[in-house]
Write an enzyme that holds these catalytic residues in place. Sequence first.
Site, PDB file in Angstrom:
ATOM      1  CG  ASP A  27       0.555  -4.212   1.997  1.00 36.01           C
ATOM      2  OD1 ASP A  27       0.851  -5.223   2.661  1.00 36.01           O
ATOM      3  OD2 ASP A  27       1.279  -3.200   1.940  1.00 36.01           O
ATOM      4  CE  LYS A  82       2.981  -6.072   3.987  1.00 34.79           C
ATOM      5  NZ  LYS A  82       2.531  -5.008   4.951  1.00 34.79           N
ATOM      6  CG  ASP A 106      -0.331  -0.063   2.538  1.00 33.64           C
ATOM      7  OD1 ASP A 106       0.911  -0.121   2.621  1.00 33.64           O
ATOM      8  OD2 ASP A 106      -1.080  -0.064   3.540  1.00 33.64           O
ATOM      9  CB  SER A 107       4.568   1.708  -0.034  1.00 35.43           C
ATOM     10  OG  SER A 107       4.801   0.562  -0.849  1.00 35.43           O
ATOM     11  CD  GLU A 144       0.544  -1.588   8.363  1.00 37.30           C
ATOM     12  OE1 GLU A 144       0.244  -0.892   9.355  1.00 37.30           O
ATOM     13  OE2 GLU A 144       0.993  -1.110   7.311  1.00 37.30           O
ATOM     14  CD  GLU A 187       7.827  -0.395   7.789  1.00 37.59           C
ATOM     15  OE1 GLU A 187       8.045   0.728   7.283  1.00 37.59           O
ATOM     16  OE2 GLU A 187       6.823  -1.073   7.541  1.00 37.59           O
TER      17      GLU A 187
END
EC number: 2.1.2.11
Length: 273
Positions: A88, A118, A49-50, A120, A187
């Site tokens: 993501d 993925k 999602d960056s 978080e 991270e």
Amino acid sequence: MSAIGSQKRLTPTRISAMKGGKPIVCLTAYTTPMARLLDEHCDLLLVGDSLGMVLYGMETTLGVTLDMMIAHGKAVMRGVAKACVVVDMPFGSYQESKEVAFRNAVRILQETGCDAVKLEGGEEMAETIAFLTKRGIPVMGHIGLMPQQVQTAGGYRSVGHSEHETSKIRRDAHAIGGSGAFAVVVEGTVEPLAREVTSAIHIPTIGIGASSACDGQVLVSDDILGLFNDFTPRFVKRYDDLGKRIAAAVSVYADEVRSRKFPAAEHTFKRRS
């Protein structure tokens, strides 16, 4: 994609089996051309999602939508023959409930053909990850610095400095390790702690701003290639400066257009006799 074709690519199960072995190579990919360039060299490609910041100029990843992730996931899958592809889950697509997370994860897998999703979160998301994996959805976890929580975390900063942070990351690592996730991104976590949790859990850790002892490493492709210049995190090593090279090439092109050097005769079509 046929079953035979998909077996040629690395699977989440094979990635998980790389724990403690040869380091796992991972980079982000958002487009078909980039995926084609990276595929031969990477074990994992992350449709992160960056992309909200790198491609769309957003200040954070919070504005990224599920539709955006699916569109870019489809694009990356068109360019991959070897690497395992993880997409993501964007902010708001999985936190509400296990059931919402399941529906959105299924949509990502079905519409993109990717290998895994993925999300978080540590101990607070372990139950959701277990819910998904028990229903056939491969999941990669993400602990330490979590960009989707940047508003409540006080910005982008390394973590694991205080005893409170250290204790939380340890709990997160063990929770994700026991949730059914096949790997976990660690991270922005101080080196000794990232090294410790890598040794403590049975699934691969993929470091980004963490430790060389992690089972693999991931970086944003545009960062290492010099294509994203808004800022450069401390943990990024720049392997080329394509941004400057592109600007130089465009400058020459612009000069040639304005001076009528381009197009030359060899770049035009002749009338057939």
